[in-house]
Design a protein around this motif. Structure first.
Motif, PDB file in Angstrom:
ATOM      1  N   GLY A   1     -11.973  11.995  28.544  1.00 46.63           N
ATOM      2  CA  GLY A   1     -12.365  12.753  28.648  1.00 46.63           C
ATOM      3  C   GLY A   1     -13.783  13.538  27.468  1.00 46.63           C
ATOM      4  O   GLY A   1     -14.070  14.118  27.513  1.00 46.63           O
ATOM      5  N   GLY A   2     -13.016  12.881  26.321  1.00 43.11           N
ATOM      6  CA  GLY A   2     -14.171  13.328  24.893  1.00 43.11           C
ATOM      7  C   GLY A   2     -15.678  12.796  25.145  1.00 43.11           C
ATOM      8  O   GLY A   2     -16.579  13.562  24.968  1.00 43.11           O
ATOM      9  N   ALA A   3     -15.670  11.055  25.968  1.00 42.26           N
ATOM     10  CA  ALA A   3     -17.084  10.908  25.881  1.00 42.26           C
ATOM     11  C   ALA A   3     -17.059  11.124  27.130  1.00 42.26           C
ATOM     12  O   ALA A   3     -18.704  11.586  26.541  1.00 42.26           O
ATOM     13  CB  ALA A   3     -16.543   9.219  26.339  1.00 42.26           C
ATOM     14  N   GLN A   4     -16.481  11.840  28.097  1.00 42.44           N
ATOM     15  CA  GLN A   4     -17.156  12.650  28.634  1.00 42.44           C
ATOM     16  C   GLN A   4     -18.291  13.663  29.061  1.00 42.44           C
ATOM     17  O   GLN A   4     -19.166  14.244  29.020  1.00 42.44           O
ATOM     18  CB  GLN A   4     -16.093  12.811  29.938  1.00 42.44           C
ATOM     19  N   ILE A   5     -17.195  14.608  28.521  1.00 41.46           N
ATOM     20  CA  ILE A   5     -18.390  15.651  27.671  1.00 41.46           C
ATOM     21  C   ILE A   5     -19.473  15.620  26.724  1.00 41.46           C
ATOM     22  O   ILE A   5     -20.255  16.878  26.845  1.00 41.46           O
ATOM     23  CB  ILE A   5     -16.705  16.568  26.291  1.00 41.46           C
ATOM     24  N   SER A   6     -19.332  14.099  26.345  1.00 41.07           N
ATOM     25  CA  SER A   6     -20.575  14.251  25.974  1.00 41.07           C
ATOM     26  C   SER A   6     -21.407  13.912  26.345  1.00 41.07           C
ATOM     27  O   SER A   6     -22.672  14.230  25.998  1.00 41.07           O
ATOM     28  CB  SER A   6     -19.618  12.773  24.988  1.00 41.07           C
ATOM     29  N   LEU A   7     -21.416  12.842  27.423  1.00 40.08           N
ATOM     30  CA  LEU A   7     -22.099  13.071  28.682  1.00 40.08           C
ATOM     31  C   LEU A   7     -22.484  14.093  29.024  1.00 40.08           C
ATOM     32  O   LEU A   7     -23.182  14.135  29.576  1.00 40.08           O
ATOM     33  CB  LEU A   7     -22.216  12.104  29.192  1.00 40.08           C
ATOM     34  N   ASP A   8     -21.877  14.661  29.312  1.00 39.21           N
ATOM     35  CA  ASP A   8     -22.220  15.853  29.868  1.00 39.21           C
ATOM     36  C   ASP A   8     -23.114  17.013  29.600  1.00 39.21           C
ATOM     37  O   ASP A   8     -24.081  17.659  29.746  1.00 39.21           O
ATOM     38  CB  ASP A   8     -21.200  16.850  30.005  1.00 39.21           C
ATOM     39  N   GLN A   9     -23.205  16.888  27.835  1.00 36.72           N
ATOM     40  CA  GLN A   9     -24.383  18.036  27.838  1.00 36.72           C
ATOM     41  C   GLN A   9     -25.536  16.757  28.266  1.00 36.72           C
ATOM     42  O   GLN A   9     -26.921  17.302  27.817  1.00 36.72           O
ATOM     43  CB  GLN A   9     -24.366  17.339  26.024  1.00 36.72           C
ATOM     44  N   VAL A  10     -25.416  15.448  28.100  1.00 36.37           N
ATOM     45  CA  VAL A  10     -26.968  14.934  28.330  1.00 36.37           C
ATOM     46  C   VAL A  10     -27.591  15.075  30.102  1.00 36.37           C
ATOM     47  O   VAL A  10     -28.283  15.329  30.648  1.00 36.37           O
ATOM     48  CB  VAL A  10     -26.770  13.288  28.775  1.00 36.37           C
ATOM     49  N   PHE A  11     -26.559  15.143  31.044  1.00 32.91           N
ATOM     50  CA  PHE A  11     -26.206  15.781  32.221  1.00 32.91           C
ATOM     51  C   PHE A  11     -26.928  16.865  32.586  1.00 32.91           C
ATOM     52  O   PHE A  11     -27.553  18.296  33.460  1.00 32.91           O
ATOM     53  CB  PHE A  11     -25.119  15.967  33.235  1.00 32.91           C
ATOM     54  N   LEU A  12     -26.864  18.071  31.432  1.00 32.17           N
ATOM     55  CA  LEU A  12     -27.382  19.772  31.524  1.00 32.17           C
ATOM     56  C   LEU A  12     -28.867  19.881  30.417  1.00 32.17           C
ATOM     57  O   LEU A  12     -29.408  20.636  30.871  1.00 32.17           O
ATOM     58  CB  LEU A  12     -26.562  20.244  30.451  1.00 32.17           C
ATOM     59  N   ASP A  13     -28.848  18.634  29.781  1.00 32.22           N
ATOM     60  CA  ASP A  13     -30.534  18.681  29.329  1.00 32.22           C
ATOM     61  C   ASP A  13     -30.999  16.977  28.305  1.00 32.22           C
ATOM     62  O   ASP A  13     -30.734  16.785  27.717  1.00 32.22           O
ATOM     63  CB  ASP A  13     -30.184  19.498  27.731  1.00 32.22           C
ATOM     64  N   PRO A  14     -31.144  16.638  29.476  1.00 29.00           N
ATOM     65  CA  PRO A  14     -31.694  14.946  29.320  1.00 29.00           C
ATOM     66  C   PRO A  14     -32.805  14.735  27.929  1.00 29.00           C
ATOM     67  O   PRO A  14     -32.687  14.110  28.110  1.00 29.00           O
ATOM     68  CB  PRO A  14     -32.387  14.755  30.735  1.00 29.00           C
ATOM     69  N   THR A  15     -32.826  16.181  27.789  1.00 35.92           N
ATOM     70  CA  THR A  15     -33.790  15.689  26.676  1.00 35.92           C
ATOM     71  C   THR A  15     -33.566  15.451  25.281  1.00 35.92           C
ATOM     72  O   THR A  15     -33.939  15.011  24.671  1.00 35.92           O
ATOM     73  CB  THR A  15     -35.493  17.314  26.691  1.00 35.92           C
ATOM     74  N   LEU A  16     -31.988  15.676  25.172  1.00 37.16           N
ATOM     75  CA  LEU A  16     -31.035  15.419  24.077  1.00 37.16           C
ATOM     76  C   LEU A  16     -31.792  13.120  24.085  1.00 37.16           C
ATOM     77  O   LEU A  16     -31.026  13.075  22.601  1.00 37.16           O
ATOM     78  CB  LEU A  16     -29.874  15.594  24.290  1.00 37.16           C
ATOM     79  N   ILE A  17     -31.563  12.979  25.330  1.00 34.27           N
ATOM     80  CA  ILE A  17     -31.997  11.057  25.048  1.00 34.27           C
ATOM     81  C   ILE A  17     -33.601  10.860  25.073  1.00 34.27           C
ATOM     82  O   ILE A  17     -33.821  11.432  25.183  1.00 34.27           O
ATOM     83  CB  ILE A  17     -31.321  10.553  26.358  1.00 34.27           C
ATOM     84  N   GLY A  18     -33.921  10.158  23.718  1.00 37.73           N
ATOM     85  CA  GLY A  18     -35.208   9.450  23.263  1.00 37.73           C
ATOM     86  C   GLY A  18     -35.735   8.954  24.238  1.00 37.73           C
ATOM     87  O   GLY A  18     -35.456   8.295  25.389  1.00 37.73           O
ATOM     88  N   ARG A  19     -37.124   9.229  24.337  1.00 39.59           N
ATOM     89  CA  ARG A  19     -38.142   9.047  25.326  1.00 39.59           C
ATOM     90  C   ARG A  19     -37.925   7.065  25.559  1.00 39.59           C
ATOM     91  O   ARG A  19     -38.728   6.142  26.825  1.00 39.59           O
ATOM     92  CB  ARG A  19     -39.300   8.903  25.138  1.00 39.59           C
ATOM     93  N   ASP A  20     -37.893   6.558  24.164  1.00 37.43           N
ATOM     94  CA  ASP A  20     -38.229   4.965  24.225  1.00 37.43           C
ATOM     95  C   ASP A  20     -36.440   4.305  24.446  1.00 37.43           C
ATOM     96  O   ASP A  20     -36.915   3.357  24.932  1.00 37.43           O
ATOM     97  CB  ASP A  20     -38.048   4.615  22.661  1.00 37.43           C
ATOM     98  N   ALA A  21     -35.260   5.396  24.609  1.00 34.21           N
ATOM     99  CA  ALA A  21     -34.424   4.463  25.664  1.00 34.21           C
ATOM    100  C   ALA A  21     -33.993   3.724  24.804  1.00 34.21           C
ATOM    101  O   ALA A  21     -33.096   3.007  25.339  1.00 34.21           O
ATOM    102  CB  ALA A  21     -34.734   4.063  26.418  1.00 34.21           C
TER     103      ALA A  21
END
Lengths: 413, 413
Positions: B388-408
């Motif tokens: 559940g903790g890992a999921q909540i961390s990922l949920d943030q990415v679905f809400l704001d994909p710019t949290l992840i850098g462009r170079d991937a």
């Protein structure tokens, strides 16, 4: 495509109506700016809402400097559209009609020993009360948007059936069909819901008026012969998977306790229900136990005795207070409400019940300072469920303003 | 105006990413049709999401008759963005990393007698586990989107502080600050939440995979030294007014019971917690009580004894089952969940605990057939909270994909 246009128009009518309710009187230009709809559309929507008696022209807008002409304000028209709530409880029937702005058009409660009547007699009496409420709405030239019936039991909303109300002794009664037949199959929608759920909605609305947007988690306890609970979580009624939530009266908290109206032993309402208080506080022939007298009058007599320091009355209140605290602490540990509202007889006798409940919450809730939960006494008292029923009937109008006829008189179309 | 454009773009990235997650692989043209965004915008958004490693090109679309060219499908790129969940519990530490499509990159649990350690020793050990998880994400060329720490206690999310965890003996520990310092102030977000809340989210996701859209009301019970509850109501985690909901372990149900880790008497966890079971089922020197051994191994030994018909073990399980039923019936009467999930040790010993719980729900819940509530044993067991903790961390990415850098690659920007 035509259907899509109708549905789009209906949705836009709802957007404008709800915006004026939430944001207050404003000009058409301002509504357009606020909602993102264009001005011509807003003018047409407002015209239709005025025709339906839901909005009305208000004062001229106060001029705001040089920019633009002052516009005419439009505001909610409270007067002509009303929701009705009705209630069957163990020892009374009640009805209320509220207008669109929340004003009380009529409230009426009559004592009735429902558990010792044939259900059809009770439903006949209730039909009389509802006709009286609808007549009061008609008399002011208004429309009845709908009737919602509150019952102290498990409800199947989809079929309009009361599945089980142990304290009424009712089982599988198709209350909506029975009432529609008695009322001559009226044009307005007729619904049934759990009384504590409806009361919780009414208390939540009251609280919002007082405190603005601060408290979105509320638990209401309705104390009567039975004990019900309604839970508002994050602003929404918690209904559970099948609509059977909030059955706090039947939490098993006193395994060694007496037999409940539901046939089990040790349910919470066997230690905090009104019958238990009356049995502890009074003798069998005490008129305070007489269900043919209005419950508020009987509770006023209990209050008088408690204020006079009657030891037996105070002892009974202390016992109920202790058990109220145990169940209350369970609820607050699970739900962490901002506010716990004491309703029904718990409110009437609040001066003796609130302190033991608060003390239990302080002592028995693991979150610091009771998780921030305040205990308050309902100001709606036994009127909460009928108010909530009237509100739910009106909510449908805010979601679909076309439920109300364009001539803004007579019954809903 | 520039800020508005950035926020609009971020929102559209989120809409496209969440749509592909929910609806599955599809062409850019289809995404445009589904979302109402225009095709050029969708192409640009998809290109950016591919750059950020969140979407990838999939197969060519199967041709659908004569209309239009077949397009290239885009799909969720599960591989390179991961969420991490970590957990401190009474007798273990745990960590898990999940990729964007829910695949398990790493799971690791180590026994630790946390209550008898200095908090800073425990936090040091936890930092090692989290570094191990982040290294596993790095090793596959992925990015860590965030870490969420599960704790068995009351959490103040806003400050990242653990207010109270009676079974750890922790009080007012600023866990987020402490952990960020140990991890060298990492670029990814670090959060803390209640372990039962996180476990409930993970169980809800599992259930959705299995049953589609049928059950939106769930209660999870986590059985460990302490007993926690997580409530999902109408698809949303019920947090209460101050985030302190679900404290089922401290419901006062056994007033004559023993003293709880919280200092009160008669809390539910004093009759259903793991310590109570072990004390009833074993002697003081039994290795099954040794917190330095992994809890799953100790429970496997209890299972072996129960299967062998050991009377003391079976008697202890029957006692716990009876009390589990009483508390379970309280919860089902209040919340009317579709599903009650047994987690932690309740799942490990489910074969002996499920039946008494189901029987109590049948007998003690007022709604017919237990209000439709099914009891199931968690398949995630002690891994639920870290998942559940890992999921909540990922949920943030679905809400704001710019949290992840462009170079991937590398850490989040």
């Amino acid at each position: 495509m035509a259907a899509d246009h109708v549905s789009l128009r209906r949705n836009n009518l709802s957007v404008v109506l709800r915006h004026v309710r939430a944001a207050g009187p404003r000009s058409r230009a301002r509504i357009a700016a606020d909602t993102g709809l264009n001005k011509a559309t807003v003018s047409s929507l407002v015209a239709e809402l005025v025709e339906r008696g839901l909005l009305r022209e208000g004062q001229a807008e106060i001029e705001r400097g040089a920019l633009g002409r002052p516009g005419q304000l439009v505001e909610l028209d409270g007067s002509s559209v009303c929701g009705v709530g009705a209630e069957i409880n163990v020892d009374y029937l009640a009805v209320a009609a509220l207008d669109l702005s929340g004003g009380v058009v009529l409230e009426h409660r009559v004592p009735l020993d429902v558990a010792h009547q044939d259900p059809s007699t009770t439903l006949d009496r209730l039909a009389d009360l509802i006709r009286e409420a609808v007549a009061a709405v008609d008399a002011r030239g208004g429309q009845t948007a709908g009737v919602t019936l509150a019952v102290p039991g498990l409800v199947q909303s989809a079929t309009g059936s009361l599945k089980l109300a142990p304290n009424l002794g009712w089982n599988e009664v198709p209350v909506v069909d029975e009432m529609r037949a008695r009322l001559g199959d009226p044009a307005y929608p007729f619904r049934v819901d759990n009384e504590a759920n409806l009361a919780a909605l009414a208390e939540y609305s009251e609280l919002k008026k007082d405190t603005g947007n601060q408290a979105d988690d509320l638990v209401l306890l309705t104390g009567a012969i039975g004990v019900g609970g309604g839970v508002v979580s994050d602003g929404h009624l918690l209904r559970g998977g099948h609509g059977f939530s909030g059955e706090v009266g039947h939490m098993p908290v006193a395994p060694a306790g007496r037999t409940c109206g539901c046939g089990r032993t040790g349910c919470w309402e066997t230690v905090v229900g009104l019958t238990t208080l009356l049995n502890k506080a009074t003798d069998a022939d005490d008129p305070v136990r007489d269900p043919s007298l209005d419950v508020e009058r009987r509770l006023a007599e209990i209050t008088r005795r408690a204020e006079a320091g009657d030891a037996r009355t105070l002892g009974a209140l202390a016992d109920v207070g202790t058990w109220l605290g145990i169940g209350g602490a369970i609820l607050v540990n699970i739900l962490n409400p901002d506010v716990l509202v004491l309703g029904g007889y718990f409110a009437s006798l609040g001066p003796w019940l609130q302190e033991p409940l608060e003390s239990a919450i302080r002592d028995r809730v693991i979150a610091p300072e009771g998780g921030g939960c305040r205990v308050v006494q309902s100001e709606l008292g036994f009127a909460a469920a009928v108010r909530g029923g009237a509100q739910i009937s009106l909510d449908q109008v805010f979601l679909d303003p076309t439920l109300i006829g364009r001539d803004a008189t007579g019954v809903a179309q």
